[in-house]
Design a protein around this motif. Structure first.
Motif, PDB file in Angstrom:
ATOM      1  N   MET A   1     -70.446 -20.501  41.712  1.00 55.16           N
ATOM      2  CA  MET A   1     -69.030 -20.842  41.906  1.00 55.16           C
ATOM      3  C   MET A   1     -68.794 -20.435  43.138  1.00 55.16           C
ATOM      4  O   MET A   1     -69.109 -19.226  43.475  1.00 55.16           O
ATOM      5  CB  MET A   1     -68.177 -20.335  40.726  1.00 55.16           C
ATOM      6  CG  MET A   1     -66.643 -20.564  40.658  1.00 55.16           C
ATOM      7  SD  MET A   1     -65.910 -20.158  39.569  1.00 55.16           S
ATOM      8  CE  MET A   1     -64.647 -19.236  40.168  1.00 55.16           C
ATOM      9  N   SER A   2     -68.040 -21.158  43.976  1.00 61.89           N
ATOM     10  CA  SER A   2     -67.590 -20.770  45.290  1.00 61.89           C
ATOM     11  C   SER A   2     -66.383 -19.946  45.221  1.00 61.89           C
ATOM     12  O   SER A   2     -65.626 -20.279  44.532  1.00 61.89           O
ATOM     13  CB  SER A   2     -67.535 -22.005  46.475  1.00 61.89           C
ATOM     14  OG  SER A   2     -66.572 -22.835  46.054  1.00 61.89           O
ATOM     15  N   ARG A   3     -66.245 -19.186  46.466  1.00 63.46           N
ATOM     16  CA  ARG A   3     -64.871 -18.245  46.361  1.00 63.46           C
ATOM     17  C   ARG A   3     -63.937 -19.183  46.919  1.00 63.46           C
ATOM     18  O   ARG A   3     -63.911 -20.121  47.651  1.00 63.46           O
ATOM     19  CB  ARG A   3     -65.107 -16.934  47.369  1.00 63.46           C
ATOM     20  CG  ARG A   3     -66.135 -16.117  46.759  1.00 63.46           C
ATOM     21  CD  ARG A   3     -66.849 -15.160  47.797  1.00 63.46           C
ATOM     22  NE  ARG A   3     -65.785 -14.473  48.834  1.00 63.46           N
ATOM     23  CZ  ARG A   3     -65.759 -13.120  48.780  1.00 63.46           C
ATOM     24  NH1 ARG A   3     -66.526 -12.316  48.131  1.00 63.46           N
ATOM     25  NH2 ARG A   3     -64.678 -12.796  49.493  1.00 63.46           N
ATOM     26  N   LYS A   4     -62.668 -18.776  46.375  1.00 65.30           N
ATOM     27  CA  LYS A   4     -61.540 -19.735  46.613  1.00 65.30           C
ATOM     28  C   LYS A   4     -60.936 -19.181  47.959  1.00 65.30           C
ATOM     29  O   LYS A   4     -61.142 -17.778  48.232  1.00 65.30           O
ATOM     30  CB  LYS A   4     -60.419 -19.379  45.577  1.00 65.30           C
ATOM     31  CG  LYS A   4     -61.042 -20.194  44.659  1.00 65.30           C
ATOM     32  CD  LYS A   4     -59.780 -20.708  43.661  1.00 65.30           C
ATOM     33  CE  LYS A   4     -60.235 -21.470  42.298  1.00 65.30           C
ATOM     34  NZ  LYS A   4     -59.941 -22.125  41.827  1.00 65.30           N
ATOM     35  N   ARG A   5     -60.388 -19.957  48.719  1.00 62.35           N
ATOM     36  CA  ARG A   5     -60.131 -19.687  50.351  1.00 62.35           C
ATOM     37  C   ARG A   5     -58.284 -19.670  50.298  1.00 62.35           C
ATOM     38  O   ARG A   5     -58.151 -20.888  50.078  1.00 62.35           O
ATOM     39  CB  ARG A   5     -60.760 -20.498  51.218  1.00 62.35           C
ATOM     40  CG  ARG A   5     -60.777 -19.869  52.733  1.00 62.35           C
ATOM     41  CD  ARG A   5     -61.889 -20.822  53.364  1.00 62.35           C
ATOM     42  NE  ARG A   5     -62.159 -19.981  54.574  1.00 62.35           N
ATOM     43  CZ  ARG A   5     -62.334 -20.628  55.639  1.00 62.35           C
ATOM     44  NH1 ARG A   5     -62.341 -21.679  55.978  1.00 62.35           N
ATOM     45  NH2 ARG A   5     -62.770 -19.782  56.762  1.00 62.35           N
ATOM     46  N   VAL A   6     -57.990 -18.682  50.756  1.00 62.43           N
ATOM     47  CA  VAL A   6     -56.402 -18.467  50.583  1.00 62.43           C
ATOM     48  C   VAL A   6     -56.079 -18.285  52.077  1.00 62.43           C
ATOM     49  O   VAL A   6     -56.524 -17.313  53.036  1.00 62.43           O
ATOM     50  CB  VAL A   6     -55.866 -17.280  49.843  1.00 62.43           C
ATOM     51  CG1 VAL A   6     -54.413 -17.392  49.983  1.00 62.43           C
ATOM     52  CG2 VAL A   6     -56.548 -17.681  48.400  1.00 62.43           C
ATOM     53  N   LEU A   7     -55.053 -19.322  52.712  1.00 62.64           N
ATOM     54  CA  LEU A   7     -54.324 -18.870  53.861  1.00 62.64           C
ATOM     55  C   LEU A   7     -53.104 -18.096  53.625  1.00 62.64           C
ATOM     56  O   LEU A   7     -52.329 -18.575  52.778  1.00 62.64           O
ATOM     57  CB  LEU A   7     -54.148 -20.459  54.575  1.00 62.64           C
ATOM     58  CG  LEU A   7     -53.173 -20.295  56.119  1.00 62.64           C
ATOM     59  CD1 LEU A   7     -53.852 -19.380  57.002  1.00 62.64           C
ATOM     60  CD2 LEU A   7     -53.085 -21.591  56.133  1.00 62.64           C
ATOM     61  N   ILE A   8     -53.267 -17.137  54.260  1.00 64.95           N
ATOM     62  CA  ILE A   8     -51.790 -16.302  54.525  1.00 64.95           C
ATOM     63  C   ILE A   8     -50.935 -16.451  55.588  1.00 64.95           C
ATOM     64  O   ILE A   8     -51.534 -16.338  56.662  1.00 64.95           O
ATOM     65  CB  ILE A   8     -52.124 -14.777  54.256  1.00 64.95           C
ATOM     66  CG1 ILE A   8     -53.131 -14.486  52.772  1.00 64.95           C
ATOM     67  CG2 ILE A   8     -50.762 -13.840  54.126  1.00 64.95           C
ATOM     68  CD1 ILE A   8     -53.549 -13.305  52.947  1.00 64.95           C
ATOM     69  N   ILE A   9     -49.522 -16.840  55.480  1.00 64.11           N
ATOM     70  CA  ILE A   9     -48.871 -17.207  56.727  1.00 64.11           C
ATOM     71  C   ILE A   9     -47.672 -16.371  56.687  1.00 64.11           C
ATOM     72  O   ILE A   9     -46.944 -16.554  55.755  1.00 64.11           O
ATOM     73  CB  ILE A   9     -48.219 -18.678  56.814  1.00 64.11           C
ATOM     74  CG1 ILE A   9     -49.444 -19.642  56.548  1.00 64.11           C
ATOM     75  CG2 ILE A   9     -47.560 -18.813  58.012  1.00 64.11           C
ATOM     76  CD1 ILE A   9     -48.979 -21.165  56.155  1.00 64.11           C
ATOM     77  N   ASP A  10     -47.395 -15.164  57.317  1.00 68.74           N
ATOM     78  CA  ASP A  10     -46.615 -14.179  57.579  1.00 68.74           C
ATOM     79  C   ASP A  10     -46.565 -13.748  58.863  1.00 68.74           C
ATOM     80  O   ASP A  10     -47.478 -13.486  59.448  1.00 68.74           O
ATOM     81  CB  ASP A  10     -46.934 -13.276  56.383  1.00 68.74           C
ATOM     82  CG  ASP A  10     -45.774 -12.298  56.202  1.00 68.74           C
ATOM     83  OD1 ASP A  10     -45.095 -11.599  56.952  1.00 68.74           O
ATOM     84  OD2 ASP A  10     -45.695 -11.854  54.872  1.00 68.74           O
ATOM     85  N   ASP A  11     -45.323 -13.377  59.057  1.00 69.45           N
ATOM     86  CA  ASP A  11     -45.188 -12.906  60.781  1.00 69.45           C
ATOM     87  C   ASP A  11     -45.331 -11.381  60.823  1.00 69.45           C
ATOM     88  O   ASP A  11     -45.397 -10.668  61.753  1.00 69.45           O
ATOM     89  CB  ASP A  11     -43.597 -13.066  61.087  1.00 69.45           C
ATOM     90  CG  ASP A  11     -42.612 -12.639  60.409  1.00 69.45           C
ATOM     91  OD1 ASP A  11     -42.678 -12.904  58.986  1.00 69.45           O
ATOM     92  OD2 ASP A  11     -41.649 -12.095  60.962  1.00 69.45           O
ATOM     93  N   ASP A  12     -45.371 -10.587  59.530  1.00 68.08           N
ATOM     94  CA  ASP A  12     -45.507  -9.058  59.258  1.00 68.08           C
ATOM     95  C   ASP A  12     -46.867  -8.846  59.352  1.00 68.08           C
ATOM     96  O   ASP A  12     -47.525  -9.283  57.923  1.00 68.08           O
ATOM     97  CB  ASP A  12     -44.425  -8.562  58.311  1.00 68.08           C
ATOM     98  CG  ASP A  12     -44.661  -7.066  58.351  1.00 68.08           C
ATOM     99  OD1 ASP A  12     -45.381  -6.553  58.672  1.00 68.08           O
ATOM    100  OD2 ASP A  12     -43.418  -6.596  58.117  1.00 68.08           O
TER     101      ASP A  12
END
Length: 121
Positions: free
Chosen positions: A1-12
């Motif tokens: 099972m491949s790892r899930k890829r998460v994009l984090i969008i935050d200015d801090d």
């Protein structure tokens, strides 16, 4: 099972660091962008992303403006988006959902709840 890829969008950068550390410790791959325009450019490239965590209050372009633009990208119409915000007022969740988010979580982030949301991908 491949790892899930998460994009984090935050200015801090502190929020990005904390979320990345939390998610990486639980076997997620993470990308991050410090602004919505930067994220839009990345998402238009077709970079593989399984879910997006987006801060709703950012300068230049906030999450309420960015989410509909993300949804206009053909390859991102169905990508799960979770809005992450310090706003926890009555009606904020509904406002995020109306903007096109799949769900909403308030800061400080409840890690168990976030992981439950991401496990539903």
């Amino acid at each position: 099972m491949s790892r899930k890829r998460v994009l984090i969008i935050d200015d801090d950068a502190r929020n990005i660091f904390a979320l990345k550390a939390t998610l990486k410790a639980r076997s997620f791959d993470c990308l991050s962008c410090g602004s919505a325009p930067e994220a839009l450019d990345l998402l238009k490239t077709g970079e593989p992303v399984d879910a997006i965590l987006i801060d709703m209050m950012m300068p230049e372009m906030d999450g309420y403006e960015a989410i509909p633009l993300i949804r206009q990208i053909e390859s991102r119409k169905e990508t799960p988006i979770i809005s992450v915000t310090a706003q926890a007022m009555v009606g904020d969740r509904e406002k995020c959902l109306r903007a096109g988010a799949n769900d909403y979580i308030s800061k400080p982030v409840d890690v168990d709840r976030l992981l439950r949301l991401l496990s539903q991908l």
